[in-house]
Motif scaffolding. Structure first.
Motif, PDB file in Angstrom:
ATOM      1  N   UNK A 189      76.674 -16.479  48.732  1.00  0.00           N
ATOM      2  CA  UNK A 189      77.465 -16.683  47.526  1.00  0.00           C
ATOM      3  C   UNK A 189      77.822 -15.453  46.716  1.00  0.00           C
ATOM      4  N   UNK A 190      77.095 -14.355  46.838  1.00  0.00           N
ATOM      5  CA  UNK A 190      77.416 -13.151  46.061  1.00  0.00           C
ATOM      6  C   UNK A 190      78.723 -12.537  46.552  1.00  0.00           C
ATOM      7  N   UNK A 191      79.434 -11.878  45.651  1.00  0.00           N
ATOM      8  CA  UNK A 191      80.711 -11.245  46.014  1.00  0.00           C
ATOM      9  C   UNK A 191      80.605  -9.736  45.914  1.00  0.00           C
ATOM     10  N   UNK A 192      81.288  -9.077  46.837  1.00  0.00           N
ATOM     11  CA  UNK A 192      81.243  -7.632  46.954  1.00  0.00           C
ATOM     12  C   UNK A 192      82.644  -7.084  47.184  1.00  0.00           C
ATOM     13  N   UNK A 193      82.835  -5.819  46.813  1.00  0.00           N
ATOM     14  CA  UNK A 193      84.097  -5.142  47.088  1.00  0.00           C
ATOM     15  C   UNK A 193      83.865  -4.120  48.191  1.00  0.00           C
ATOM     16  N   UNK A 194      84.579  -4.292  49.311  1.00  0.00           N
ATOM     17  CA  UNK A 194      84.515  -3.307  50.388  1.00  0.00           C
ATOM     18  C   UNK A 194      85.404  -2.143  49.989  1.00  0.00           C
ATOM     19  N   UNK A 195      84.813  -0.942  49.986  1.00  0.00           N
ATOM     20  CA  UNK A 195      85.545   0.257  49.592  1.00  0.00           C
ATOM     21  C   UNK A 195      86.188   0.937  50.791  1.00  0.00           C
ATOM     22  N   UNK A 196      85.422   1.074  51.873  1.00  0.00           N
ATOM     23  CA  UNK A 196      85.945   1.730  53.071  1.00  0.00           C
ATOM     24  C   UNK A 196      84.982   1.563  54.227  1.00  0.00           C
ATOM     25  N   UNK A 197      85.461   1.924  55.407  1.00  0.00           N
ATOM     26  CA  UNK A 197      84.626   1.992  56.602  1.00  0.00           C
ATOM     27  C   UNK A 197      84.482   3.471  56.930  1.00  0.00           C
ATOM     28  N   UNK A 198      83.244   3.926  57.073  1.00  0.00           N
ATOM     29  CA  UNK A 198      82.964   5.336  57.349  1.00  0.00           C
ATOM     30  C   UNK A 198      82.326   5.475  58.722  1.00  0.00           C
ATOM     31  N   UNK A 199      82.467   6.655  59.302  1.00  0.00           N
ATOM     32  CA  UNK A 199      81.910   6.919  60.631  1.00  0.00           C
ATOM     33  C   UNK A 199      80.878   8.041  60.518  1.00  0.00           C
ATOM     34  N   UNK A 200      79.700   7.824  61.121  1.00  0.00           N
ATOM     35  CA  UNK A 200      78.648   8.847  61.135  1.00  0.00           C
ATOM     36  C   UNK A 200      79.158  10.059  61.911  1.00  0.00           C
ATOM     37  N   UNK A 201      78.936  11.255  61.379  1.00  0.00           N
ATOM     38  CA  UNK A 201      79.505  12.469  61.980  1.00  0.00           C
ATOM     39  C   UNK A 201      78.896  12.831  63.331  1.00  0.00           C
ATOM     40  N   UNK A 202      77.675  12.398  63.604  1.00  0.00           N
ATOM     41  CA  UNK A 202      77.041  12.747  64.879  1.00  0.00           C
ATOM     42  C   UNK A 202      77.038  11.596  65.882  1.00  0.00           C
ATOM     43  N   UNK A 203      76.712  10.392  65.417  1.00  0.00           N
ATOM     44  CA  UNK A 203      76.608   9.252  66.340  1.00  0.00           C
ATOM     45  C   UNK A 203      77.908   8.479  66.478  1.00  0.00           C
ATOM     46  N   UNK A 204      78.835   8.679  65.534  1.00  0.00           N
ATOM     47  CA  UNK A 204      80.120   7.964  65.479  1.00  0.00           C
ATOM     48  C   UNK A 204      79.952   6.465  65.199  1.00  0.00           C
ATOM     49  N   UNK A 205      78.735   6.036  64.831  1.00  0.00           N
ATOM     50  CA  UNK A 205      78.530   4.640  64.438  1.00  0.00           C
ATOM     51  C   UNK A 205      79.315   4.375  63.156  1.00  0.00           C
ATOM     52  N   UNK A 206      79.923   3.189  63.048  1.00  0.00           N
ATOM     53  CA  UNK A 206      80.712   2.846  61.874  1.00  0.00           C
ATOM     54  C   UNK A 206      79.861   2.073  60.871  1.00  0.00           C
ATOM     55  N   UNK A 207      80.100   2.362  59.599  1.00  0.00           N
ATOM     56  CA  UNK A 207      79.388   1.726  58.497  1.00  0.00           C
ATOM     57  C   UNK A 207      80.384   1.225  57.466  1.00  0.00           C
ATOM     58  N   UNK A 208      80.057   0.122  56.814  1.00  0.00           N
ATOM     59  CA  UNK A 208      80.878  -0.416  55.735  1.00  0.00           C
ATOM     60  C   UNK A 208      80.256   0.049  54.419  1.00  0.00           C
ATOM     61  N   UNK A 209      81.088   0.628  53.549  1.00  0.00           N
ATOM     62  CA  UNK A 209      80.654   1.069  52.230  1.00  0.00           C
ATOM     63  C   UNK A 209      81.196   0.043  51.237  1.00  0.00           C
ATOM     64  N   UNK A 210      80.302  -0.560  50.459  1.00  0.00           N
ATOM     65  CA  UNK A 210      80.723  -1.615  49.540  1.00  0.00           C
ATOM     66  C   UNK A 210      79.877  -1.590  48.282  1.00  0.00           C
ATOM     67  N   UNK A 211      80.316  -2.352  47.268  1.00  0.00           N
ATOM     68  CA  UNK A 211      79.569  -2.421  46.015  1.00  0.00           C
ATOM     69  C   UNK A 211      79.558  -3.853  45.513  1.00  0.00           C
ATOM     70  N   UNK A 212      78.542  -4.160  44.735  1.00  0.00           N
ATOM     71  CA  UNK A 212      78.426  -5.465  44.115  1.00  0.00           C
ATOM     72  C   UNK A 212      79.468  -5.573  43.008  1.00  0.00           C
ATOM     73  N   UNK A 213      80.002  -6.753  42.779  1.00  0.00           N
ATOM     74  CA  UNK A 213      81.004  -6.928  41.719  1.00  0.00           C
ATOM     75  C   UNK A 213      80.366  -7.152  40.355  1.00  0.00           C
TER      76      UNK A 213
END
Length: 79
Positions: free
Chosen positions: A20-44
């Motif tokens: 039920x909580x809502x969040x704002x997705x800001x961007x998707x970032x990629x780790x500089x060494x592993x290239x794994x993708x991460x979602x950067x978000x914040x609580x509303x």
């Protein structure tokens, strides 16, 4: 937990967690060494610091009362 609900990264916008909580997705970032993708978000509400979650975890589905639901689902825009 089951397989990912989506193959593509989420677009910036408001998403609702299955609890039920809502969040704002800001961007998707990629780790500089592993290239794994991460979602950067914040609580509303409350703590407005940025949080980071692996993309695979953000887009996965979870089992709720015997059925698979997305962990986060995009909210429709009101604009």
């Amino acid at each position: 937990m089951t397989e990912p609900a989506a193959a593509s990264p989420p677009e910036p916008g408001v998403y609702e967690h299955y609890k039920g909580a809502r969040y704002e997705v800001l961007l998707v970032a990629r780790h500089s060494e592993t290239e794994e993708e991460f979602v950067v978000y914040r609580q509303l509400y409350g703590d407005h610091g940025a949080w980071v979650r692996p993309l695979a975890m953000f887009v996965e589905t979870v089992e709720v009362e015997g059925r698979a639901v997305p962990r986060f689902r995009r909210m429709e825009s009101t604009a």
